[in-house]
Design an enzyme around this catalytic site. Structure first.
Site, mmCIF file in Angstrom:
data_model
loop_
_atom_site.group_PDB
_atom_site.id
_atom_site.type_symbol
_atom_site.label_atom_id
_atom_site.label_comp_id
_atom_site.label_asym_id
_atom_site.label_seq_id
_atom_site.Cartn_x
_atom_site.Cartn_y
_atom_site.Cartn_z
ATOM 1 C CG ASP A 81 16.539 38.843 -9.201
ATOM 2 O OD1 ASP A 81 17.155 39.640 -8.467
ATOM 3 O OD2 ASP A 81 16.113 39.177 -10.325
ATOM 4 C CD GLU A 139 18.023 44.671 -10.995
ATOM 5 O OE1 GLU A 139 17.843 45.727 -11.620
ATOM 6 O OE2 GLU A 139 18.655 43.710 -11.470
ATOM 7 C CD GLU A 140 19.604 40.668 -13.239
ATOM 8 O OE1 GLU A 140 19.409 41.292 -14.293
ATOM 9 O OE2 GLU A 140 20.680 40.659 -12.636
ATOM 10 N NE ARG A 180 26.761 60.761 -13.052
ATOM 11 C CZ ARG A 180 27.633 61.590 -13.619
ATOM 12 N NH1 ARG A 180 28.917 61.371 -13.522
ATOM 13 N NH2 ARG A 180 27.214 62.640 -14.297
ATOM 14 C CG HIS A 366 24.072 40.242 -16.598
ATOM 15 N ND1 HIS A 366 22.836 40.519 -17.144
ATOM 16 C CD2 HIS A 366 24.013 40.668 -15.320
ATOM 17 C CE1 HIS A 366 22.067 41.093 -16.222
ATOM 18 N NE2 HIS A 366 22.772 41.199 -15.104
#
Ligand SMILES: [Zn+2]
Ligand SMILES: [Zn+2]
Length: 394
Positions: A81, A139-140, A180, A366
């Site tokens: 998306d 996802e957003e 990580r 973004h």
């Protein structure tokens, strides 16, 4: 050698993967509306002969099983998306859809995963295990397409033992990744708070109930959740980015409206903090003569990279890219719906460098000027293929 073979294949398909990425970038679609994108992914999978099935609305689940016997299953994931942002760029592949833009690099994730699928398909005769490809929607925005993918059974039949995902990261130079072990990204909850008083003349506060003063106290007091109640070892963030007290110089308004975000990395603490924030705000407003409506919209959980899997992924990445190109990441209080996978199955999410200082490619995720160094695609396609096949014991 597997590594050399994958490097060669990723070189061969590089220009084609760039073509895919530019197409996706030109025609972005908002969360849960990825109809054309989904059709494009399906047609590309058809073209390279990979079986797929629709899942979670616009999502796609593709599967490749190697010829050699094995019951191991690894999944690799991309999100599809875009964001409601007007692109400000003069590149020929800039968004053709007004106010919609791939400003989070999900075009990169999707095209890269298609490239990875093509590499793995080329090696089908010679590897063991099954690779599942998740092309997920939404996802957003909450509730997050990952939760729908899981609900629709992508982790079962055959059962997935590990999920690998990546995210474009302009802060990291193309050719490098950041990774990580353990807790990596935060849970995210949205707060909607209404402080109700009784408005009136600014010169006569004693005749009114001033919601502005109450709201000010509430904002300050709620920071004690972070500074005095959170365990010092549990990263916690509370920010109010919207506070509306729509009175005037001499007018005390009836109410104040606020929106904020609460982020943490511990689900037990997260639940406890929700109760405490609400209680503190409501009782404080009550004690000051007003009222408070405190609504919490639950977002994604925190994202944890399973330790053993992440050590292995780190090792494979160092093998493929060189140890100097695998960077250690700090915790990041942003949220990602990949976290849903990480809560139920061993998962590893790494950040893939797409920046290039020399070329001036450095805009943040973004933002209307976000772009990637497309050379990153030559690395990302092969790297994910290598990690997946190594995890399957090849
Ligand atoms: Zn994003
Ligand atoms: Zn993203």
């Amino acid at each position: 050698m597997l590594k050399e073979k994958i490097r060669e294949l990723s070189g061969q398909i590089h220009s084609d993967v760039i073509r895919l990425r530019r197409h996706l970038h030109s025609y972005p679609e908002l969360s849960f509306e990825e109809h054309e994108t989904s059709a494009f992914v399906k047609s590309e999978l058809d073209r390279i002969g990979i079986p797929w099935k629709p899942v979670a609305g616009t999502g796609v689940l593709a599967t490749i099983t190697g010829k050699l016997p094995s019951d191991k299953v690894v999944a690799v994931r991309a999100d599809m998306d875009a964001l409601p942002i007007q692109e400000m760029s003069s590149v020929p592949y800039a968004s053709k859809h007004p106010n919609v833009m791939h400003a989070c690099g999900h075009d990169f994730h999707t095209s890269s995963l298609l490239g990875t699928a093509r590499i793995i398909q080329s090696l089908k005769e010679s590897f063991r295990g099954t690779v599942k490809f998740f092309f997920q929607p939404g996802e957003e925005v909450i509730p997050g397409g990952a939760s729908h993918m899981i609900r629709d059974g992508v982790l079962d039949n055959p059962k997935v033992q590990a999920v690998i995902g990546q995210h474009a990261m302009p802060r990291i130079e193309a050719g490098k990744i950041g990774i990580r072990k353990g807790k990596h990204m935060a849970s995210m909850d949205s707060l909607f708070v209404r402080i109700i008083g009784r408005g009136g003349h600014g010169a006569q506060p004693h005749l009114n109930i001033d919601p502005v003063v109450i709201a000010s106290h509430v904002i300050i007091a709620l920071q004690q959740i972070v500074s005095r109640m959170a365990h010092p070892g549990d990263p916690t963030v509370l920010s109010f980015g919207k506070v509306i007290a729509n009175g005037a110089i001499n007018v005390i308004p009836d109410e104040v409206y606020m929106e904020g975000t609460f982020r943490a990395m511990n689900e037990t603490w997260r639940d406890k903090a929700h109760v405490r924030m609400k209680k503190m705000a409501e009782e404080m407003a009550g004690a000051m003569g007003g009222k408070c409506e405190f609504r919490i919209q639950r977002g994604y959980p925190f994202l944890v990279n399973e330790e053993k899997l992440t050590e292995e992924v780190h090792r494979h990445a160092a093998d493929y890219l060189g140890e100097e190109n695998v960077l250690d990441e700090d915790i990041w209080m942003a949220a990602e719906d990949f976290a849903y996978y990480s809560q139920v199955v061993d998962s590893c999410f790494y950040l893939c460098g797409v920046g290039n200082r020399e070329k001036g490619i450095r805009s943040s995720l973004h933002t209307p000027t976000f772009d990637i160094d497309e050379n990153a695609l030559a690395m990302s396609t092969g790297l994910m293929a290598y990690i997946a096949l190594k995890q399957l014991g090849n």
